[in-house]
Motif scaffolding. Structure first.
Motif, short mmCIF file in Angstrom:
data_model
loop_
_atom_site.label_atom_id
_atom_site.label_comp_id
_atom_site.label_asym_id
_atom_site.label_seq_id
_atom_site.Cartn_x
_atom_site.Cartn_y
_atom_site.Cartn_z
N GLY B 500 67.97 14.10 -62.06
CA GLY B 500 67.66 13.58 -63.39
C GLY B 500 67.25 12.11 -63.35
N ARG B 501 67.45 11.46 -62.20
CA ARG B 501 67.11 10.05 -62.10
C ARG B 501 66.11 9.79 -60.95
NH1 ARG B 501 67.80 9.54 -66.59
NH2 ARG B 501 69.31 8.25 -67.69
N VAL B 502 65.68 10.84 -60.31
CA VAL B 502 64.64 10.71 -59.27
C VAL B 502 63.52 11.68 -59.66
CG1 VAL B 502 64.11 10.98 -56.82
CG2 VAL B 502 66.35 10.13 -57.51
N PRO B 503 62.32 11.16 -59.86
CA PRO B 503 61.25 12.02 -60.40
C PRO B 503 60.88 13.19 -59.49
CG PRO B 503 60.39 9.85 -59.71
CD PRO B 503 61.87 9.76 -59.67
N ASN B 504 60.96 12.97 -58.19
CA ASN B 504 60.62 14.04 -57.25
C ASN B 504 61.85 14.36 -56.42
OD1 ASN B 504 57.59 14.00 -57.77
ND2 ASN B 504 58.02 11.86 -57.22
N LEU B 505 62.48 15.47 -56.75
CA LEU B 505 63.79 15.75 -56.14
C LEU B 505 63.91 17.23 -55.84
CD1 LEU B 505 67.23 14.38 -57.04
CD2 LEU B 505 66.88 16.82 -57.41
#
Lengths: 155, 741
Positions: B500-505
């Protein structure tokens, strides 16, 4: 085999096998449940009692080795001034979580204070490091031992 | 064999998520309705409801309904009732109830759920009893209730100053209808006299005198003592044993094979299951020592089963090979992590691993049972006695209604006693010898037959952009299970932060089969995952050349509720504890000696928010000396019992440090190697640092504390070690040989 043991100021006669550890004699033959089984091999300190004033692991001492020695357990430690002060300090500091190891902690601390009335923090850690507490109440144990020791100075 | 009744309800162990869903409903109508079951029952004299009994001398007896495992619940729940009943704590006596969820809902010690589930309902139970006493006084004096006030166990008529004690009113009050719980008025918290005031544990005076309170202290007339030898390889079966020899040994009453029964939790596919009766050999004697000695002479032929060659080394090799491949299944995918990694200026790759660990409660597993004539009476230290009841009923063929379970104080729990394997063993052995039996496990039994915190392997890649933000995160989690389903307590939640806090995960997983039983251990999942996530976040902070604490704060991003346990993760509350611990620890403001460093980490765990800083000094020989731990804890607007709360938070941190520094269970030839505290130890007194705990009060319902403070301390310690030495700990327990200068 019958043994007459001097425990908490009384003579108790028990009929147990020679190799029965004092721990199980106290717990199951004499119904003194305060001395706790933790490891059975002297690694945790839960079964600490005094034999002639020395702290020993009751799980490692066969009944046949006790002879006429005087055994003191958690049930009677409160009858000594040091034991009573420790119990009071333990309650004042609210040391316990589960409480299972605490009889052994108090017995070890009582032996410490008997030979060193004003222990340093290092003395306390040195004496009690062999007593495990799975709940992690060590900081409060240290505080309670200090409080009990200070109580004597004030007395 | 007697008729087997169908179970009343599913006997699956509540999962962590079940606890949390229940937690969300805490204080809501659903939960409250459940509590009413104990309120409206026909009452005995002096009894106002299932929790409150008042004697003519104004002594108030409050029932403690939950299992006490050292978390202080036997004191805490009655405090809630006593507060709203408006009595003085010194009037109160506390009695432990038996297990009976038809009267006392939620008799579970687990998931840090006692406070969120009971905080308001228990207060309403007390307020309902108070209301009945007020009504009784109004009727006695023929005055309106609005002219009456209460305090210290008395009702006072304000205009005339007349008073009656609760003891004088209770006969009349007990005949009144019970008010509905949602209608009763609760105190304004500013008027609290018990809640929020440090109240020492109620059993303390008995504990310091060694009085028999624990399961292992139970004595029943005519009882025998039992030991139970299970196959060293879990789920192996006893084929035969030298029973005739054993039966002739001194004091031995009986020795026999016990067949496997019920279900095994550890070969579970998917969710948790309860534990069943394991195959083994029971030895019953007239003393525990004689039973144990006879066991030493036992020669058993085992069928060790298909997992007999498994080992920790083998698992690690298999995990390393799997880690090189793509995950077998996806847990979560946001954006395109692979592409973002290619474009990131800083890419870090790291493999983290942690071992199985045991619960190792100081009081070994034990149970006393008397099963005769289709009825069972059981004395057990259990965190979840009702599932034990159903396990015993099903395995022995008893009607659950004919099973009485007395809840004994437990010498630690930590999740181990959510399983009731020892309960069904004692019951089975008692039924076989037709006499009461006390089963006590040896320390070796306890350490080698646990439901272990699962080992795990995480293969991580992270990318940081030029501005120092994490733009890519790829994580391949290798764990246990089969058919792409996790075994008991092995699952990793897809919402795990920083999701939810890293765009590409991308979080993916691969599971491999194991014969090692796994289960929940204090802060399940989080006790391992938080170490991985917050260690790797620290690695990325250093790659980005940012201050690690500020990097964590920046990563929280804008104030909002992210998907997570319960109602979700509130980034504002994490920010609050991080800022608090920054101030407490003097983060970045103190000049530290050489090879001394500070590390920080946080967790949202079991509805609580915790941030911790560890200061550590590492000698040139690699020896670790922890200088201090600071913890900032947000569990809502009210700390019910401050003395117990501080103690438990410190204990959880000490527990986590023990896991980081001392603990590893090793598997060889399908069995556990460690058999006592020399191989597997909690933190010792000498290892224990000073620990400062401060609570951040926020306007949220109070939640639990048993688990939340544990997880952050492991990564905070390892991050501090990196700050001190430049060496990254990626394997637990910490190998100090790798930290040498």
């Amino acid at each position: 085999m019958r043994y007459s043991l001097h425990v908490n100021g009384h003579i108790h006669t028990v009929d147990v096998d020679d190799d029965t550890p004092l721990l199980w004699v106290l717990r199951d033959a004499m119904n003194l449940k305060g001395t706790k089984y933790g490891c059975g091999v002297g690694l945790c300190g839960s079964c600490t009692v005094h034999i002639d004033g020395e702290p020993v692991h009751a799980c490692r001492r066969p009944v046949s080795s006790i002879g006429i020695s005087k055994v003191l357990t958690i049930e009677a430690i409160g009858s000594t001034p040091i034991g009573a002060r420790l119990q009071e300090a333990w309650l004042k500091v609210d040391v316990m979580q589960c409480g299972y190891c605490q009889p052994g902690q108090i017995m070890t601390a009582a032996a410490l204070l008997a030979r060193n009335a004003a222990p340093s923090e290092e003395d306390i850690v040195e004496a009690l490091d062999g007593n495990l507490c799975r709940c992690g109440t060590y900081l409060r144990i240290i505080e309670a031992v200090k409080l009990a020791a200070a109580g004597r100075k004030g007395a | 064999m007697s008729q087997v009744s169908p179970p009343k309800k599913s006997i699956r162990l509540p999962s962590r998520r079940t606890f949390l869903i229940a937690g969300t409903a805490a204080g809501g109508g659903l939960v409250l309705a459940y509590y009413v079951s104990g309120i409206g029952k026909s009452r005995k004299p002096g009894t106002l409801n299932a929790y409150v009994r008042i004697a003519p001398d104004n002594t108030v007896t409050i029932m403690a309904k939950n299992p006490e495992i050292g978390q202080g619940v036997k004191t805490m729940l009655p405090m809630l009732i006593a507060e709203e009943l408006d009595v003085d704590w010194k009037q109160v006596r506390i009695e432990q109830t038996d297990a009976d969820e038809s009267v006392y809902p939620g008799q579970i010690a687990g998931g840090s759920m006692a406070t969120p589930l009971n905080y308001e309902p228990m207060r309403r139970v007390g307020a309902a009893a108070r209301q009945m006493l007020v009504t009784a006084a109004a009727q006695t004096w023929k005055v309106p209730e609005s002219e009456l006030v209460t305090g210290s166990g008395k009702v006072r008529h304000v205009p005339t100053g007349r008073t009656l004690t609760y003891g004088e009113l209770v006969d009349k009050a007990a005949k009144l209808p019970a008010p509905s719980l949602d209608s009763v008025k609760l105190k304004d918290p500013k008027d609290f006299k018990i809640i929020g005031h440090s109240t020492p544990g109620i059993d303390g005076p008995m504990l310091v005198k060694g009085e028999p309170l624990f399961g292992i202290d139970v004595t029943v007339p005519g009882m025998f003592y039992a030991v139970f030898q299970k196959c060293p390889v879990p789920a192996g079966k006893a084929v035969s044993a030298n029973l005739d020899t054993i039966k002739k040994m001194p004091g031995v009453r009986d020795a026999f094979l016990v067949p496997a029964g019920g279900q095994f939790g550890f070969i579970a596919e998917g969710d948790m299951q309860y534990s069943g009766l394991m195959s083994g050999v029971a030895v019953v004697a007239d003393s525990w020592w004689r039973a144990e000695k006879a066991r030493e002479a036992l020669k058993v032929k085992w069928d060790e089963g298909p997992t007999r060659l498994q080992s920790s080394e083998g698992f690690a090799r298999a995990a390393a090979a799997l880690g090189k491949k793509a995950p077998a299944f996806t847990l979560r995918n946001d954006g395109d992590a692979a592409a973002a990694l290619k474009g990131a200026p800083h890419v870090i790759e790291a493999a983290y691993a942690y071992p199985f660990i045991a619960h190792a409660t100081m009081e070994p597993q034990n149970c006393t049972a008397d099963v005769r004539g289709g009825k069972a009476e059981i004395w057990a230290p259990s965190q979840m006695p009702e599932t034990g009841r159903e396990l015993v009923a099903k395995t022995l063929g008893l009607d659950p209604k004919n099973i009485t379970i007395h809840m004994l104080r437990a010498g630690g729990g930590f999740g181990r006693r959510l399983m009731n394997d020892y309960m069904v063993e004692a019951a089975w052995i008692s039924q076989a010898v037709k006499a009461p039996v006390k089963l006590v496990w040896s320390r070796a039994d306890d350490m080698q037959h646990d439901f272990y915190r699962p080992a795990g392997w995480h293969f991580c890649k992270g990318g940081v952009d030029k501005a120092g933000k994490i733009v890519a995160w790829q994580q391949h989690f290798v764990s246990f299970g089969k058919n792409n389903k996790f075994a008991n307590s092995c699952d990793m939640p897809p919402y795990s932060f920083p999701a939810g806090r890293v765009p590409n995960l991308n979080y993916g997983a691969t599971v491999m089969p194991s014969g090692i039983p796994t289960g929940p251990l204090r802060a399940p999942g989080d006790n391992a995952f938080v170490w991985v996530f917050l260690s790797f976040i620290d690695e990325l902070a250093h790659a980005a050349r940012k201050d690690p604490l500020q990097f964590q704060i920046d990563l929280l991003g804008k104030p909002e509720l992210l998907p997570g346990e319960g109602e979700g993760l509130d980034t504002r509350r994490l920010l609050g504890v991080l800022e608090k611990v920054r101030a407490m620890s003097g983060w970045g403001k103190r000049k530290l000696p050489k090879r001394t460093g500070m590390g920080v980490a946080f967790a949202y765990c079991h509805l609580g928010y915790v941030a911790e800083v560890v200061e550590v000094a590492v000698s040139r020989e690699g020896e670790i000396k922890i200088g201090k731990v600071w913890a900032a804890v947000d569990i809502g607007r009210q700390i019910v019992n401050p003395t117990a709360a501080e103690n438990m938070a410190q204990g959880a941190i000490i527990d986590g440090l023990g896991e980081a520094l001392n603990q590893k269970i090793t598997i060889e030839n399908g069995r556990v190697v460690e058999d006592n505290f020399d191989g597997f130890s909690p933190l010792t007194m000498r290892q224990t640092p000073p620990i400062e705990v401060q609570f951040v009060l926020t306007d949220h319902s109070p939640t639990g504390l048993g688990e939340p403070p544990l997880p952050p301390v492991l990564p905070a310690l390892c991050n501090a070690i990196f700050a001190a030495t430049g060496k990254r700990v990626r394997s637990l327990p910490i190998d100090t040989a790798l930290l040498k200068a």
